[in-house]
Design a protein around this motif. Structure first.
Motif, short mmCIF file in Angstrom:
data_model
loop_
_atom_site.label_atom_id
_atom_site.label_comp_id
_atom_site.label_asym_id
_atom_site.label_seq_id
_atom_site.Cartn_x
_atom_site.Cartn_y
_atom_site.Cartn_z
N ILE A 17 -9.45 5.30 -5.76
CA ILE A 17 -9.67 3.69 -5.50
C ILE A 17 -7.86 3.57 -5.41
O ILE A 17 -7.65 4.69 -5.61
CB ILE A 17 -10.10 2.96 -6.85
CG1 ILE A 17 -11.36 3.60 -7.19
CG2 ILE A 17 -9.61 1.76 -7.15
CD1 ILE A 17 -11.88 3.10 -8.46
N GLY A 18 -7.45 3.19 -4.94
CA GLY A 18 -5.80 2.29 -4.50
C GLY A 18 -6.31 1.13 -5.48
O GLY A 18 -6.18 0.66 -5.34
N ALA A 19 -4.87 1.08 -6.40
CA ALA A 19 -4.58 -0.59 -6.71
C ALA A 19 -3.42 -0.58 -6.75
O ALA A 19 -2.46 -0.24 -6.57
CB ALA A 19 -5.02 -0.11 -8.32
N VAL A 20 -3.25 -2.09 -6.62
CA VAL A 20 -2.33 -2.73 -6.30
C VAL A 20 -1.81 -4.00 -6.83
O VAL A 20 -2.94 -4.71 -6.99
CB VAL A 20 -1.38 -3.32 -4.95
CG1 VAL A 20 -2.72 -4.35 -4.17
CG2 VAL A 20 0.22 -3.69 -4.51
N SER A 21 -1.07 -4.00 -7.91
CA SER A 21 -0.55 -5.48 -8.61
C SER A 21 0.02 -6.68 -7.81
O SER A 21 1.48 -5.86 -7.05
CB SER A 21 -0.23 -5.29 -9.71
OG SER A 21 0.23 -5.67 -10.86
N THR A 22 -0.25 -7.56 -8.19
CA THR A 22 0.12 -8.86 -7.61
C THR A 22 1.30 -9.45 -8.93
O THR A 22 2.54 -10.65 -8.35
CB THR A 22 0.05 -10.00 -6.99
OG1 THR A 22 -1.17 -10.17 -7.68
CG2 THR A 22 -0.95 -8.93 -5.72
#
Ligand code: C2E
Ligand code: CA
Ligand code: CA
Length: 335
Positions: A17-22
């Motif tokens: 899982i790769g996550a990016v927060s906006t």
């Protein structure tokens, strides 16, 4: 992560899982940028080991930048001639004379100093540079060996071995290149030795057998490297045209403490001799191991106990001393 049954097989998927927060994080200008960032995070999660998770952050950008820089560095290293063979002596354990050398790649990095192969072969492989490396190593070592043979006629059957990487054996022009390199340096038959591992052979044994036979006809000799670490299918040994068997250093290094290792070394030596192969033990770190190997009837060794891989000039000094020091010149090939 529940197993899936497909065509009668159980398949165990893993999820990275790769996550990016906006929110509160670095702003992405558009959807494409957001996706690029999340891909970077997935990549990171995968490199850290499958089945993990990673979040996007500034550090990931610098990591991928430093990788880009490393790639550019390595590409340049080939152009600028920063990669060269070092030579580790392979010694006749009975007489102490140098029988040959193994060429091992070193990168003279302008900032990092001498970089060992473990630190750049992986990247070179990913960048598709292994064939260039093989050509460079063979060409330079063949020239070097020709010089040594010319300057030291007493060195007799001196050889130099070069490692082939997995996949190189499948390269279209390998045999032609080897034939040309041997001819250009005017090397005697068998003086250039190519080391292959079981990994090279396993992918397509029939094809490998054909290439090995043609390499031998082209004037190279052949060593099976790291014997004992892979599947060590004995049929390879009997069927393929090897001259030399190299016992992996793991068994040698432990033979004074571990009875199992000592027995394996003894059996491999006997097996090699029965098949008329030269047997070289790697990892001869001290005189005690050299003694044990001799007792096991093994005639050749290489290791830090003699010398590490040396720059060409130092290797020649080592060769010279071995020739001058009263030890017999290269002993006849073991019966
Ligand atoms: P290898 O073919 O098994 O090479 C022997 C490695 O063992 C060398 O490490 C050598 O420095 C090390 N060694 C020698 N004597 C001793 C000893 O007494 N004790 C211990 N513990 N180690 C010893 P190096 O030079 O770091 O090379 C590592 C591997 O990188 C090589 O393993 C080979 O698989 C690969 N390699 C090196 N040069 C080339 C090359 O030009 N082409 C390809 N394809 N692979 C290369
Ligand atoms: Ca080797
Ligand atoms: Ca080896």
């Amino acid at each position: 992560e529940q197993p899936l049954r497909v065509a009668g097989f159980d398949i165990y998927p893993t999820v990275s899982i790769g996550a990016v927060s906006t929110e509160g994080g670095p702003d992405a200008a558009d959807a494409a940028e957001l996706l690029r960032r999340v891909e970077l995070a997935v990549e990171q999660a995968k490199t850290a080991g499958r089945g993990g998770a990673a979040a996007y952050g500034r550090a990931l950008e610098t990591d991928s930048l430093s990788r880009l820089a490393m790639e550019a560095d390595l590409r340049n290293a080939f152009v600028r001639g920063e990669i060269e063979p070092f030579y580790q002596p392979i010694v006749n354990l009975i007489t102490g004379a140098v029988a040959g050398f193994e060429a091992l790649a070193r990168w003279r990095h302008p900032k990092r100093g001498l970089v060992p192969p473990d630190e750049f072969l992986g990247l070179a492989d990913e960048m598709g540079l292994m064939n260039d490396l093989g050509l460079l190593m063979m060409t330079q070592s063949a020239r070097q060996l020709a010089e040594w043979l010319h300057r030291h006629p007493g060195a007799g059957k001196l050889f130099c071995s070069v490692n082939l990487s997995v996949g190189e054996i499948e390269r279209a022009n390998l045999v032609e290149d080897v034939a040309r390199i041997i001819a250009e340096s005017n090397l005697p038959k068998g003086a250039l030795k190519l080391e292959v591992t079981e990994g090279d052979i396993m992918r397509d044994t029939a094809h490998a057998a054909e290439v090995l036979t043609r390499l031998r006809e082209a004037g190279a000799s052949l060593a099976l490297d790291d014997f004992g670490t892979g599947f060590s299918s004995l049929s390879y040994l009997a069927r393929l045209p090897f001259d030399t068997l190299k016992i992996d250093r793991y068994f040698v290094l432990t033979m004074d403490k571990d009875e199992g290792s000592a027995k394996i070394v003894k059996s491999v030596v006997n097996l090699g001799r029965d098949l008329s192969l030269e047997v070289v033990a790697e990892g001869v770190e001290n005189a005690h191991l050299a003694r044990l190997l001799l007792d096991a009837n093994c005639h050749y060794g290489q290791g830090f106990g003699y010398a590490p891989a040396l720059p060409a000039q130092e290797a020649e000094v080592y060769l010279n001393e071995s020739l001058a020091d009263g030890t017999a010149p290269i002993k006849a090939r073991s019966a």
